[in-house]
Scaffold this active site. Structure first.
Site, PDB file in Angstrom:
ATOM      1  N   CYS A   1      34.022  42.753  41.838  1.00 35.16           N
ATOM      2  CA  CYS A   1      33.537  42.293  40.230  1.00 35.16           C
ATOM      3  C   CYS A   1      33.097  41.012  40.268  1.00 35.16           C
ATOM      4  O   CYS A   1      32.206  40.574  39.585  1.00 35.16           O
ATOM      5  CB  CYS A   1      34.472  42.879  39.174  1.00 35.16           C
ATOM      6  SG  CYS A   1      36.189  43.355  39.519  1.00 35.16           S
TER       7      CYS A   1
ATOM      8  N   ARG B   1      43.477  45.215  49.808  1.00 35.15           N
ATOM      9  CA  ARG B   1      44.684  45.041  48.933  1.00 35.15           C
ATOM     10  C   ARG B   1      46.082  45.170  49.744  1.00 35.15           C
ATOM     11  O   ARG B   1      46.031  46.203  50.393  1.00 35.15           O
ATOM     12  CB  ARG B   1      44.555  46.072  47.598  1.00 35.15           C
ATOM     13  CG  ARG B   1      43.208  45.922  46.903  1.00 35.15           C
ATOM     14  CD  ARG B   1      43.167  46.843  45.683  1.00 35.15           C
ATOM     15  NE  ARG B   1      41.999  46.664  44.968  1.00 35.15           N
ATOM     16  CZ  ARG B   1      41.546  47.378  44.151  1.00 35.15           C
ATOM     17  NH1 ARG B   1      42.379  48.531  43.695  1.00 35.15           N
ATOM     18  NH2 ARG B   1      40.334  47.406  43.745  1.00 35.15           N
TER      19      ARG B   1
ATOM     20  N   GLN C   1      34.719  50.842  48.074  1.00 36.38           N
ATOM     21  CA  GLN C   1      34.364  51.390  46.926  1.00 36.38           C
ATOM     22  C   GLN C   1      32.998  51.477  46.562  1.00 36.38           C
ATOM     23  O   GLN C   1      32.258  50.701  47.086  1.00 36.38           O
ATOM     24  CB  GLN C   1      35.147  50.415  45.840  1.00 36.38           C
ATOM     25  CG  GLN C   1      36.515  50.349  45.708  1.00 36.38           C
ATOM     26  CD  GLN C   1      36.839  49.256  44.618  1.00 36.38           C
ATOM     27  OE1 GLN C   1      36.526  48.153  44.316  1.00 36.38           O
ATOM     28  NE2 GLN C   1      37.795  49.741  43.665  1.00 36.38           N
TER      29      GLN C   1
ATOM     30  N   ASP D   1      31.065  50.965  44.336  1.00 34.95           N
ATOM     31  CA  ASP D   1      31.497  50.190  43.116  1.00 34.95           C
ATOM     32  C   ASP D   1      30.057  49.594  42.372  1.00 34.95           C
ATOM     33  O   ASP D   1      29.261  49.272  42.837  1.00 34.95           O
ATOM     34  CB  ASP D   1      32.024  48.789  43.462  1.00 34.95           C
ATOM     35  CG  ASP D   1      33.019  48.259  42.245  1.00 34.95           C
ATOM     36  OD1 ASP D   1      33.182  49.041  41.336  1.00 34.95           O
ATOM     37  OD2 ASP D   1      33.747  47.232  42.529  1.00 34.95           O
TER      38      ASP D   1
ATOM     39  N   HIS E   1      28.628  47.469  38.418  1.00 32.68           N
ATOM     40  CA  HIS E   1      28.953  46.808  37.143  1.00 32.68           C
ATOM     41  C   HIS E   1      27.580  47.100  36.447  1.00 32.68           C
ATOM     42  O   HIS E   1      26.625  46.579  36.895  1.00 32.68           O
ATOM     43  CB  HIS E   1      29.450  45.460  37.296  1.00 32.68           C
ATOM     44  CG  HIS E   1      30.851  45.458  38.174  1.00 32.68           C
ATOM     45  ND1 HIS E   1      30.985  45.378  39.416  1.00 32.68           N
ATOM     46  CD2 HIS E   1      31.990  45.599  37.561  1.00 32.68           C
ATOM     47  CE1 HIS E   1      31.973  45.545  39.886  1.00 32.68           C
ATOM     48  NE2 HIS E   1      32.726  45.612  38.676  1.00 32.68           N
TER      49      HIS E   1
ATOM     50  N   LYS F   1      39.686  53.564  29.590  1.00 36.58           N
ATOM     51  CA  LYS F   1      38.855  54.060  30.638  1.00 36.58           C
ATOM     52  C   LYS F   1      39.093  55.643  30.930  1.00 36.58           C
ATOM     53  O   LYS F   1      39.949  56.181  30.137  1.00 36.58           O
ATOM     54  CB  LYS F   1      39.583  53.595  32.145  1.00 36.58           C
ATOM     55  CG  LYS F   1      40.896  53.647  32.201  1.00 36.58           C
ATOM     56  CD  LYS F   1      41.605  53.327  33.387  1.00 36.58           C
ATOM     57  CE  LYS F   1      43.034  53.535  33.606  1.00 36.58           C
ATOM     58  NZ  LYS F   1      43.663  53.435  35.001  1.00 36.58           N
TER      59      LYS F   1
ATOM     60  N   HIS G   1      32.747  48.972  34.408  1.00 38.39           N
ATOM     61  CA  HIS G   1      33.080  48.792  35.679  1.00 38.39           C
ATOM     62  C   HIS G   1      33.519  50.418  36.167  1.00 38.39           C
ATOM     63  O   HIS G   1      34.085  50.994  35.513  1.00 38.39           O
ATOM     64  CB  HIS G   1      34.491  47.948  35.734  1.00 38.39           C
ATOM     65  CG  HIS G   1      35.102  47.819  37.143  1.00 38.39           C
ATOM     66  ND1 HIS G   1      35.261  46.744  37.737  1.00 38.39           N
ATOM     67  CD2 HIS G   1      35.738  48.987  37.787  1.00 38.39           C
ATOM     68  CE1 HIS G   1      35.850  46.845  38.998  1.00 38.39           C
ATOM     69  NE2 HIS G   1      36.297  48.182  39.043  1.00 38.39           N
TER      70      HIS G   1
END
Length: 581
Positions: free
Chosen positions: A277, A306, A324, A326, A328, A407, A453
RNA sequence: GCCGACGUAGCUCAAUGGCAGAGCAGCUGAUUCGUAAUCAGCAGGUUGUAGGUUCAAAUCCUAUCGUCGGCUCCA
């Protein structure tokens, strides 16, 4: 039909709960100093927790089982007793059961029920069977540590898991089912099908993809990229490392530090990205944005690292390095409902494309949060509306949202019925604030942008794990790393096989050959174990006529097929994403 | 991270303080064969790693790395 099933399930619950009491009684007979925790029935059985300071070991399970059989033989009555809370506290204080006393402290009712069988007493809502003699087909399965009341700071109790059924047949079938599930375990199939491996030298929780696994990933990733482009997403890319100041600004350095890999270079502290992000914020921030530009959707197959606790790592499901899918989405508040709805549709489209089942959860505002309650209310309503508009069933997890926004999570099941979170759609009030992300509104004023997100598969790793288990390693042709394997009967047909292989590779099919001097039956067996969708059997008959015999992985044969026709068959199965050719 | 179990050949597993072994896979040779295992031979090991106890350790002890089942946390 439905009510009968419900009754049966209810009956099983009572049986299992009663079995857990018998187990607790047996443990207390063997270890009188054991302190009782709780012992409910669960999805496929039951458990009971004991405070016993590690004295109970897995080698004691057989002993406990034996004592349980004795208790069953004694056929003790389960006796219900209604007492005042004070009386119950006194009972358990006398019996030196601090956890039970603690539980009673949390109960509001004036009266509680106790259940007795022989010398054993438990605080319990019930109901139970009539007597211990009604239980007969049970098995203790495993031993595990569990924090008292599920809180990390609390003492660690010893938990015994077991299961219980009314008939021997059902018990055997359940145990058999667990064995079968193990054969579909993605960790096992990953090795057998040469998809991926994990090496302790490389590091725990880090995946290396072997050629077939890498091909599978490539197929999934290019499918995903196409689908994102179709929906107006733009591809962006960000580096794996970045200065830690970026993460100071985003807040991760404070809130997420224990999960981040940090290193220094010269005087500078760097971060190996745990999320994508912040970089996407920088793309948005790079110029002045107009309301006419919104919504803006940045997509990246972003690989992040991570530092996860060692005990939680699990095959492809829980790793330390993962990718991911991912994106945004930056939009105006007025666009939020519509955008969330599109993402929900997208996530469901992806689940359907891979024929996967799922369940949804809406998580609402937690105790600690940032942003205004009104914003939260609006955003939560947007998520709820999106789910409602799609006619989807969902659970609500009160207070389970992230501190920065509500979420929607989509969970997928593994082969043992464990749930893993895949797609997630999160509204974020935090980052647009921290990065001061704004757009110029029609009236010329600068306004705060709203950000979503989201991931629609979740992570490629976890998703692959679920997919492998879902299909049991037998991928549909469009995903199968090898679609066709050409098997020759003798070496005399090798040159025909090679020309067929060349033709198919040219047409974009994923083909392999087995030209070894082995019996056909042997080659067929190997190809079956590799779960390749179909084989071409090439002997003298085929070589002479220039035709092929197709053997599907279910054993079905198609004879005298023109090679070009076969290629079209495969392409069609791929185009339509059929499970078989 | 915590609790418990486990770590022997590529894989599945033997060897319970006294010579590290089997099946499959691998390699070599023979066989040229029609739909889930052709036959024979050969090779394969610092028993996860490091230390300790012992005349002697895969086996007992300590540490460490990793794996599995849970708990907590999370995509």
């Amino acid at each position: 039909m439905k009510t009968v099933n419900l009754k049966e399930d209810f009956g099983l619950e009572v049986l299992r709960h009663s079995t857990s009491h018998i187990m607790a009684q047996a443990v207390k007979r063997i270890f009188p100093e054991a302190k009782l925790g709780i012992g409910p029935s669960i999805k496929n059985g039951f458990y009971y927790d004991f405070g016993i300071d590690g004295a109970l070991l897995s080698e004691n399970l057989a002993q406990v089982e034996k004592e349980m059989r004795k208790i069953i033989k004694e056929n003790l009555l389960f006796e219900k007793e209604l007492v005042t809370k004070e009386k119950a506290i006194e009972v358990f204080r006398k019996r030196k059961e601090p956890y039970k006393v603690q539980l009673l402290g949390g109960i509001e009712d004036e009266k509680v029920t106790l259940y007795r069988q022989g010398e054993f007493v438990d605080l319990c809502r019930g109901p139970h069977l009539e007597s211990t003699g009604k239980v007969s087909f049970f098995r203790l399965l495993s031993l595990a540590g569990a924090y008292w009341r599920g809180k990390e700071g609390n003492p660690m109790l010893t938990r015994i898991y077991g299961t219980s059924f009314y008939t021997e047949k059902e018990l055997e079938e359940y145990l058999e089912q667990i064995e079968e599930a193990k054969k579909r375990d993605h960790r096992r199939l990953g090795r057998e099908l040469e998809l991926f491996s994990i090496s302790s030298d490389l590091g725990a929780g880090l995946i290396i993809y072997h050629p077939k696994g890498a091909m599978l990933r490539e197929i999934i990733e290019s499918f995903e990229k196409e689908e994102h482009l179709k929906r107006g997403y733009q591809l962006v890319r960000s580096p794996h490392i970045s200065r830690s100041v970026l993460w100071k600004k985003s807040g991760h350095l404070d809130f997420y530090r224990k999960n981040m890999y940090l290193f220094s270079s010269g005087n500078e502290e760097y971060v190996i990205k745990p999320m994508n992000c912040p970089a996407h914020m920088l793309v948005y921030e790079s110029k002045v944005r107009s309301y006419r530009d919104l919504p803006l959707k940045y997509f990246e197959l972003g690989t992040v690292y991570r530092r996860e606790e060692s005990g939680v790592l699990h095959g492809l499901f829980r790793v330390r390095g993962f990718t991911q899918d991912d994106a945004h989405i930056f939009c105006m508040p007025s666009q939020l409902v519509e955008e969330v709805r599109k993402v929900v549709q997208f996530a469901i489209f992806m689940m359907d494309a891979f024929d996967l089942g799922y369940q949804m959860t809406l998580s609402t505002r937690p105790a600690e949060f940032i942003g205004s309650p009104e914003h939260w209310e609006k955003a939560t309503q947007a998520l709820r509306d999106a789910l409602g508009a799609e006619g989807l069933d969902f659970q609500v997890a009160q207070g389970e949202g992230a501190f920065y926004g509500p979420k929607i999570d989509i969970q997928m099941e593994d082969t043992l019925g464990r749930l893993w979170q895949g797609p997630t759609i999160q509204v974020d009030f935090n980052l647009p604030e921290r990065f001061n992300l704004r757009y110029v509104a029609p009236d010329g004023e600068k306004k705060r942008v709203v950000m979503i997100h989201r991931v629609v598969l979740g992570t490629i790793e976890r998703f692959l794990g679920v997919l492998i288990e879902h299909v049991g390693g037998a991928f549909p042709p469009w995903l199968s790393p090898v679609q066709v394997k050409i098997l020759t009967v003798t070496e005399k047909e090798n040159s025909f096989a090679e020309s067929l292989h060349g033709q198919m590779v040219n047409e974009g099919l994923r083909s392999e050959m087995d030209l070894r001097n082995k019996l056909l039956g042997f080659k067929v067996r190997e190809a079956e174990l590799e779960k390749i969708p179909c084989m071409l059997i090439i002997g003298q008959l085929e070589a002479k006529k220039g035709l092929v015999t197709v053997r599907k992985r279910n054993g079905e044969n198609l004879k005298n097929i023109e090679p070009q026709r076969f290629i079209q068959m495969v392409k069609e199965a791929v185009r339509e994403k059929r499970t078989e050719i």
